[in-house]
Write an enzyme that holds these catalytic residues in place. Structure first.
Site, PDB file in Angstrom:
ATOM      1  N   GLU A  90       0.833  -1.203   0.000  1.00  0.00           N
ATOM      2  CA  GLU A  90       0.000   0.000   0.000  1.00  0.00           C
ATOM      3  C   GLU A  90       0.867   1.252   0.000  1.00  0.00           C
ATOM      4  O   GLU A  90       2.006   1.231   0.474  1.00  0.00           O
ATOM      5  CB  GLU A  90      -0.882   0.024   1.259  1.00  0.00           C
ATOM      6  CG  GLU A  90      -2.189  -0.733   1.135  1.00  0.00           C
ATOM      7  CD  GLU A  90      -3.234   0.032   0.320  1.00  0.00           C
ATOM      8  OE1 GLU A  90      -2.898   1.034  -0.332  1.00  0.00           O
ATOM      9  OE2 GLU A  90      -4.394  -0.385   0.343  1.00  0.00           O
ATOM     10  N   ASP A  91       0.293   2.347  -0.492  1.00  0.00           N
ATOM     11  CA  ASP A  91       0.981   3.638  -0.415  1.00  0.00           C
ATOM     12  C   ASP A  91       0.852   4.235   0.985  1.00  0.00           C
ATOM     13  O   ASP A  91       1.832   4.663   1.594  1.00  0.00           O
ATOM     14  CB  ASP A  91       0.429   4.614  -1.466  1.00  0.00           C
ATOM     15  CG  ASP A  91      -1.111   4.707  -1.454  1.00  0.00           C
ATOM     16  OD1 ASP A  91      -1.762   3.977  -0.690  1.00  0.00           O
ATOM     17  OD2 ASP A  91      -1.643   5.524  -2.225  1.00  0.00           O
ATOM     18  N   ASP A 142      -4.508   5.038   6.212  1.00  0.00           N
ATOM     19  CA  ASP A 142      -5.047   6.179   6.950  1.00  0.00           C
ATOM     20  C   ASP A 142      -6.033   5.640   8.000  1.00  0.00           C
ATOM     21  O   ASP A 142      -5.608   5.180   9.061  1.00  0.00           O
ATOM     22  CB  ASP A 142      -5.685   7.131   5.926  1.00  0.00           C
ATOM     23  CG  ASP A 142      -6.222   8.410   6.525  1.00  0.00           C
ATOM     24  OD1 ASP A 142      -6.126   8.588   7.738  1.00  0.00           O
ATOM     25  OD2 ASP A 142      -6.758   9.250   5.773  1.00  0.00           O
ATOM     26  N   LYS A 149      -0.787   6.612   9.054  1.00  0.00           N
ATOM     27  CA  LYS A 149      -1.200   7.646  10.009  1.00  0.00           C
ATOM     28  C   LYS A 149      -1.768   6.937  11.240  1.00  0.00           C
ATOM     29  O   LYS A 149      -2.980   6.675  11.308  1.00  0.00           O
ATOM     30  CB  LYS A 149      -2.274   8.543   9.376  1.00  0.00           C
ATOM     31  CG  LYS A 149      -1.802   9.292   8.129  1.00  0.00           C
ATOM     32  CD  LYS A 149      -2.916  10.153   7.553  1.00  0.00           C
ATOM     33  CE  LYS A 149      -2.506  10.789   6.259  1.00  0.00           C
ATOM     34  NZ  LYS A 149      -3.606  11.518   5.584  1.00  0.00           N
ATOM     35  N   PHE A 208      -2.390  15.794   5.308  1.00  0.00           N
ATOM     36  CA  PHE A 208      -2.601  15.345   3.929  1.00  0.00           C
ATOM     37  C   PHE A 208      -1.305  15.512   3.147  1.00  0.00           C
ATOM     38  O   PHE A 208      -0.726  16.589   3.100  1.00  0.00           O
ATOM     39  CB  PHE A 208      -3.724  16.141   3.253  1.00  0.00           C
ATOM     40  CG  PHE A 208      -4.069  15.594   1.907  1.00  0.00           C
ATOM     41  CD1 PHE A 208      -4.862  14.458   1.777  1.00  0.00           C
ATOM     42  CD2 PHE A 208      -3.564  16.185   0.753  1.00  0.00           C
ATOM     43  CE1 PHE A 208      -5.157  13.926   0.535  1.00  0.00           C
ATOM     44  CE2 PHE A 208      -3.852  15.655  -0.502  1.00  0.00           C
ATOM     45  CZ  PHE A 208      -4.650  14.521  -0.605  1.00  0.00           C
TER      46      PHE A 208
HETATM   47  P1  IMP Z   1      -8.048   4.655   4.370  1.00  0.00           P
HETATM   48  O1  IMP Z   1      -9.077   3.744   3.770  1.00  0.00           O
HETATM   49  O2  IMP Z   1      -8.651   5.755   5.197  1.00  0.00           O
HETATM   50  O3  IMP Z   1      -6.942   3.932   5.120  1.00  0.00           O
HETATM   51  O4  IMP Z   1      -7.390   5.447   3.175  1.00  0.00           O
HETATM   52  C1  IMP Z   1      -6.519   4.868   2.297  1.00  0.00           C
HETATM   53  C2  IMP Z   1      -6.500   5.600   0.968  1.00  0.00           C
HETATM   54  O5  IMP Z   1      -6.852   6.991   1.089  1.00  0.00           O
HETATM   55  C3  IMP Z   1      -5.086   5.586   0.432  1.00  0.00           C
HETATM   56  O6  IMP Z   1      -4.843   4.416  -0.320  1.00  0.00           O
HETATM   57  C4  IMP Z   1      -5.034   6.853  -0.367  1.00  0.00           C
HETATM   58  O7  IMP Z   1      -5.526   6.636  -1.665  1.00  0.00           O
HETATM   59  C5  IMP Z   1      -5.972   7.801   0.356  1.00  0.00           C
HETATM   60  N1  IMP Z   1      -5.248   8.715   1.274  1.00  0.00           N
HETATM   61  C6  IMP Z   1      -5.256   8.697   2.625  1.00  0.00           C
HETATM   62  N2  IMP Z   1      -4.476   9.670   3.137  1.00  0.00           N
HETATM   63  C7  IMP Z   1      -3.960  10.318   2.071  1.00  0.00           C
HETATM   64  C8  IMP Z   1      -3.044  11.441   1.941  1.00  0.00           C
HETATM   65  O8  IMP Z   1      -2.557  12.043   2.905  1.00  0.00           O
HETATM   66  N3  IMP Z   1      -2.748  11.802   0.662  1.00  0.00           N
HETATM   67  C9  IMP Z   1      -3.248  11.195  -0.447  1.00  0.00           C
HETATM   68  N4  IMP Z   1      -4.089  10.149  -0.359  1.00  0.00           N
HETATM   69  C10 IMP Z   1      -4.446   9.716   0.880  1.00  0.00           C
END
Ligand code: IMP
Length: 178
Positions: free
Chosen positions: A103-104, A107, A135, A156
């Site tokens: 994963e990148d 969050d 995060k 962000f």
């Molecule tokens: P989660 O489902 O809340 O864990 O979010 C994961 C996805 O949200 C990541 O794979 C990203 O595509 C996007 N995302 C979350 N935080 C950021 C950020 O700071 N910058 C850009 N994309 C983000």
């Protein structure tokens, strides 16, 4: 490190350098090489965001492995089934295999949780997670993130594969909202 970057209505400032990223990548790869050397793992690279991290990481992974690129699509099914998560592009047979999700950024963990649920139904041996960024203050899920490059606050960020409205993925370094 370079200067401010403007994307649409927002300005971003330098945050994590290439040097810090390559050290983080090496740390993650070393741990994977050690933990999974006998597993012949399948790396599942979650597109789009993780393409740059995956390219760097997999150059440092020295154990035998397979690599597949997937996308996660979520859509609303019937009322009773709620949101349906589908994997697009999984061509490998992963039953009985050790799988590493690449994963990148993790969050809230919502995306990861959905992906893990789909993979668990495919009778894999074990699921590990490798992410460039995380995060921790935002993460509310149970599933363990095994390999994390760099932990960041709830800011962000863009660059190194991460986008703002589709832009900024090509930046070599990570930038944060200024
Ligand atoms: P989660 O489902 O809340 O864990 O979010 C994961 C996805 O949200 C990541 O794979 C990203 O595509 C996007 N995302 C979350 N935080 C950021 C950020 O700071 N910058 C850009 N994309 C983000």
């Amino acid at each position: 490190m370079s200067e401010l970057v403007t994307i649409k209505d927002k300005q971003f400032k330098p945050y994590i350098t290439q040097q810090q990223l390559s050290e983080a990548v090496k740390k993650v790869a070393d741990a994977i090489n050690k933990d999974l050397q006998k597993e012949l793992p399948v790396f599942l690279v979650v597109l789009n965001g993780s393409f740059m991290f995956a390219a760097d990481l997999l150059k440092e992974v020295t154990i035998p492995c397979k690599i597949s690129f997937i996308k996660v699509a979520s859509y609303h099914g019937t009322k009773s089934s709620g949101t349906v998560t589908e994997l697009i592009g999984l061509s490998e047979d992963i039953s009985g295999r050790s799988v590493v999700i690449v994963e990148d950024i993790v969050d809230t963990g919502v995306t990861l949780e959905k992906l893990v649920a789909v993979l668990q139904r495919k009778n894999v041996k074990q699921i590990k997670v490798a992410t460039a960024l995380m995060k921790p203050d935002s993460y509310k899920k149970e599933f363990k993130v095994d390999y994390c490059g760099i932990k960041i606050p709830n800011d962000f960020v863009i660059g190194y594969g991460l986008d703002y409205d589709g832009l900024g993925r090509n930046l070599k370094e990570i930038y944060v909202l200024a």
